[in-house]
Design a protein around this motif. Structure first.
Motif, PDB file in Angstrom:
ATOM      1  N   PRO A   2      52.107  61.093   5.040  1.00 51.15           N
ATOM      2  CA  PRO A   2      52.434  59.668   4.922  1.00 51.15           C
ATOM      3  C   PRO A   2      51.595  58.899   3.911  1.00 51.15           C
ATOM      4  N   ILE A   3      50.356  59.295   3.687  1.00 54.40           N
ATOM      5  CA  ILE A   3      49.489  58.505   2.810  1.00 54.40           C
ATOM      6  C   ILE A   3      49.543  59.016   1.378  1.00 54.40           C
ATOM      7  N   PHE A   4      49.389  60.307   1.191  1.00 56.72           N
ATOM      8  CA  PHE A   4      49.271  60.863  -0.145  1.00 56.72           C
ATOM      9  C   PHE A   4      50.558  61.509  -0.661  1.00 56.72           C
ATOM     10  N   GLY A   5      51.561  61.710   0.185  1.00 54.38           N
ATOM     11  CA  GLY A   5      52.755  62.459  -0.190  1.00 54.38           C
ATOM     12  C   GLY A   5      53.538  61.855  -1.345  1.00 54.38           C
ATOM     13  N   LYS A   6      53.848  60.579  -1.251  1.00 54.94           N
ATOM     14  CA  LYS A   6      54.636  59.938  -2.321  1.00 54.94           C
ATOM     15  C   LYS A   6      53.870  59.904  -3.628  1.00 54.94           C
ATOM     16  N   LEU A   7      52.557  59.688  -3.543  1.00 49.90           N
ATOM     17  CA  LEU A   7      51.740  59.682  -4.757  1.00 49.90           C
ATOM     18  C   LEU A   7      51.723  61.059  -5.405  1.00 49.90           C
ATOM     19  N   MET A   8      51.556  62.092  -4.607  1.00 53.15           N
ATOM     20  CA  MET A   8      51.524  63.449  -5.164  1.00 53.15           C
ATOM     21  C   MET A   8      52.880  63.833  -5.769  1.00 53.15           C
ATOM     22  N   PHE A   9      53.969  63.447  -5.093  1.00 53.23           N
ATOM     23  CA  PHE A   9      55.297  63.719  -5.624  1.00 53.23           C
ATOM     24  C   PHE A   9      55.502  62.986  -6.945  1.00 53.23           C
ATOM     25  N   SER A  10      55.070  61.742  -7.007  1.00 56.70           N
ATOM     26  CA  SER A  10      55.218  60.953  -8.238  1.00 56.70           C
ATOM     27  C   SER A  10      54.395  61.543  -9.380  1.00 56.70           C
ATOM     28  N   LEU A  11      53.194  62.003  -9.070  1.00 63.85           N
ATOM     29  CA  LEU A  11      52.360  62.624 -10.106  1.00 63.85           C
ATOM     30  C   LEU A  11      53.002  63.896 -10.649  1.00 63.85           C
TER      31      LEU A  11
END
Length: 149
Positions: A2-11
């Motif tokens: 929930p916290i880092f998933g969207k950021l990692m996917f975007s990167l």
């Protein structure tokens, strides 16, 4: 995550778009550029979506459709990529990379707002566990079991 998933996917997606942009500027075909560009991605979910995009290109469909079906990307990115299919792809990829960098910056700011709370929670739990496992038994031994019978 929930916290880092969207950021990692975007990167990962941003890295994929940059590599795709470089390969298309080198005058590679779209199929080959997608095939080469997928090697920079470490996210298995994104890799499967890229594989679907490659198979769509081989059968004559749009390579953007699998990304649109997943609904993980911002609709603006999807529209930029669709527009790139109809016009100059390298220019649209440049705009998509710029927008992804902007979106990553927004997600970083959200993460930095949440991160102090997370670190305070971890420190609090660590202090609590230290107190329960080390301090309380030491007090019991020192006082001879008088306080915690």
């Amino acid at each position: 995550m929930p916290i880092f998933g969207k950021l990692m996917f975007s990167l990962d997606f941003s890295r994929f778009l940059r590599c795709l942009q470089i390969n298309l500027r080198s005058k590679l075909r779209l199929e080959d550029a997608l095939e080469i560009s997928k090697n920079v991605v470490k996210n298995t979910y994104l890799l499967s979506t890229i594989e679907k995009a490659i198979s769509n290109v081989y059968i004559g469909k749009s390579w953007v459709e699998p990304f649109e079906e997943d609904k993980l990307l911002n609709p603006i990115i999807i529209e930029i990529l669709k527009k790139g299919n109809k016009t100059t792809m390298s220019e649209m990829l440049t705009k998509a990379v710029e927008y992804m960098n902007f979106e990553i910056e927004i997600q970083d700011n959200k993460l930095f707002k949440v991160l102090p709370g997370i670190s305070y929670t971890i420190v609090g739990i660590t202090i609590l566990l230290f107190t329960i496992t080390i301090i309380i038994p030491c007090i019991q031994i020192y006082l001879g079991g008088f306080l915690f019978i």
